[in-house]
Scaffold this motif. Structure first.
Motif, short mmCIF file in Angstrom:
data_model
loop_
_atom_site.label_atom_id
_atom_site.label_comp_id
_atom_site.label_asym_id
_atom_site.label_seq_id
_atom_site.Cartn_x
_atom_site.Cartn_y
_atom_site.Cartn_z
N GLN A 89 0.86 -1.18 0.00
CA GLN A 89 0.00 0.00 0.00
C GLN A 89 0.89 1.23 0.00
O GLN A 89 1.78 1.37 0.85
CB GLN A 89 -0.91 0.00 1.23
N LEU A 90 0.68 2.13 -0.94
CA LEU A 90 1.55 3.30 -1.10
C LEU A 90 0.87 4.59 -0.67
O LEU A 90 1.23 5.66 -1.14
CB LEU A 90 1.99 3.41 -2.57
N GLY A 91 -0.10 4.51 0.21
CA GLY A 91 -0.79 5.72 0.66
C GLY A 91 -2.12 5.86 -0.05
O GLY A 91 -2.76 4.88 -0.39
N THR A 92 -2.51 7.10 -0.31
CA THR A 92 -3.86 7.33 -0.81
C THR A 92 -3.97 7.63 -2.30
O THR A 92 -5.05 7.63 -2.84
CB THR A 92 -4.50 8.50 -0.06
N GLY A 93 -2.88 7.91 -2.97
CA GLY A 93 -3.01 8.31 -4.36
C GLY A 93 -1.99 7.70 -5.28
O GLY A 93 -1.39 6.67 -4.98
N TYR A 94 -1.77 8.36 -6.38
CA TYR A 94 -0.87 7.90 -7.43
C TYR A 94 0.57 7.92 -6.95
O TYR A 94 1.04 8.92 -6.42
CB TYR A 94 -1.05 8.81 -8.63
N ALA A 95 1.27 6.80 -7.12
CA ALA A 95 2.67 6.71 -6.68
C ALA A 95 3.34 5.51 -7.33
O ALA A 95 2.67 4.59 -7.78
CB ALA A 95 2.74 6.58 -5.17
N PHE A 96 4.67 5.54 -7.35
CA PHE A 96 5.45 4.39 -7.79
C PHE A 96 6.15 3.79 -6.59
O PHE A 96 6.44 4.49 -5.62
CB PHE A 96 6.49 4.82 -8.84
N VAL A 97 6.45 2.49 -6.63
CA VAL A 97 7.19 1.87 -5.54
C VAL A 97 8.60 2.45 -5.53
O VAL A 97 9.07 2.98 -6.54
CB VAL A 97 7.24 0.33 -5.66
N SER A 98 9.27 2.36 -4.39
CA SER A 98 10.55 3.05 -4.21
C SER A 98 11.64 2.59 -5.16
O SER A 98 12.53 3.36 -5.50
CB SER A 98 11.02 2.92 -2.77
N ASP A 99 11.62 1.33 -5.60
CA ASP A 99 12.69 0.87 -6.48
C ASP A 99 12.33 0.91 -7.96
O ASP A 99 13.03 0.36 -8.79
CB ASP A 99 13.19 -0.52 -6.08
N TYR A 100 11.22 1.58 -8.31
CA TYR A 100 10.83 1.73 -9.71
C TYR A 100 10.69 3.21 -10.04
O TYR A 100 10.02 3.96 -9.35
CB TYR A 100 9.50 1.03 -10.00
N SER A 101 11.35 3.62 -11.11
CA SER A 101 11.28 5.02 -11.55
C SER A 101 10.51 5.11 -12.86
O SER A 101 10.81 4.36 -13.79
CB SER A 101 12.69 5.56 -11.75
N PRO A 102 9.54 6.02 -12.96
CA PRO A 102 8.82 6.19 -14.22
C PRO A 102 9.71 6.77 -15.33
O PRO A 102 9.34 6.77 -16.49
CB PRO A 102 7.69 7.14 -13.87
N ILE A 103 10.90 7.23 -14.97
CA ILE A 103 11.84 7.81 -15.93
C ILE A 103 12.81 6.76 -16.46
O ILE A 103 13.14 6.74 -17.64
CB ILE A 103 12.63 8.97 -15.30
N SER A 104 13.27 5.85 -15.58
CA SER A 104 14.31 4.89 -15.99
C SER A 104 13.96 3.42 -15.77
O SER A 104 14.73 2.55 -16.16
CB SER A 104 15.61 5.21 -15.26
N GLY A 105 12.83 3.13 -15.15
CA GLY A 105 12.46 1.74 -14.88
C GLY A 105 13.02 1.27 -13.54
O GLY A 105 13.20 2.05 -12.62
N TRP A 106 13.33 -0.04 -13.45
CA TRP A 106 13.83 -0.60 -12.20
C TRP A 106 15.22 -0.10 -11.86
O TRP A 106 16.07 -0.01 -12.74
CB TRP A 106 13.84 -2.13 -12.26
N LYS A 107 15.46 0.18 -10.59
CA LYS A 107 16.77 0.63 -10.13
C LYS A 107 17.71 -0.55 -9.90
O LYS A 107 18.91 -0.37 -9.79
CB LYS A 107 16.62 1.44 -8.84
N ALA A 108 17.17 -1.77 -9.83
CA ALA A 108 17.97 -2.97 -9.64
C ALA A 108 17.46 -4.04 -10.61
O ALA A 108 16.33 -3.96 -11.08
CB ALA A 108 17.87 -3.47 -8.20
N ILE A 109 18.29 -5.03 -10.88
CA ILE A 109 17.90 -6.08 -11.81
C ILE A 109 16.71 -6.87 -11.29
O ILE A 109 15.78 -7.17 -12.01
CB ILE A 109 19.09 -7.00 -12.10
#
Length: 119
Positions: A89-109
């Motif tokens: 659960q990421l709170g109440t609205g639109y959000a990405f999980v901490s290890d996923y960036s909408p700019i670059s994708g996953w931060k780890a393999i």
């Protein structure tokens, strides 16, 4: 036996998470709708949600046999939202999980919040 991975990439509203499913090297995006079904979405939908085009275009726009078999997609491109899908659960609205960036994708393999299974 082929392997698939499901990982949460974010959410658009409370109880409406978004997922990446990887099967046979192809990526698919799914969004849980208000009816509690995980529905495959297109790269265009990801673009509308603010995902960078280089990231969004990594996803397939139509289901094929691998994804249909891996998560039992029905004719409406949907499946049950059940224990196969890890959920944070990421709170109440639109959000990405901490290890996923909408700019670059996953931060780890390998995403920390994912499940792998054979199908």
């Amino acid at each position: 036996m082929p392997n698939a991975r499901i990982a949460q990439i974010g959410q658009v509203a409370v109880n409406q998470p978004m997922y990446e499913v990887v099967a046979e090297g192809k990526r698919y995006a799914l969004l849980v709708n208000p009816n509690g079904r995980a529905v495959m979405i297109t790269p265009r939908t990801l673009l509308d949600l603010g995902v960078n085009s280089l990231v969004a275009n990594r996803f397939e726009s139509a289901p094929d046999y691998d994804i249909i078999k891996a998560i039992s997609l029905d004719a409406n491109r949907s499946t049950a939202f059940d224990s196969r899908f890890p959920y944070v659960q990421l709170g109440t609205g639109y959000a990405f999980v901490s290890d996923y960036s909408p700019i670059s994708g996953w931060k780890a393999i390998a995403p920390a919040n994912s499940r792998s299974f054979n199908y």
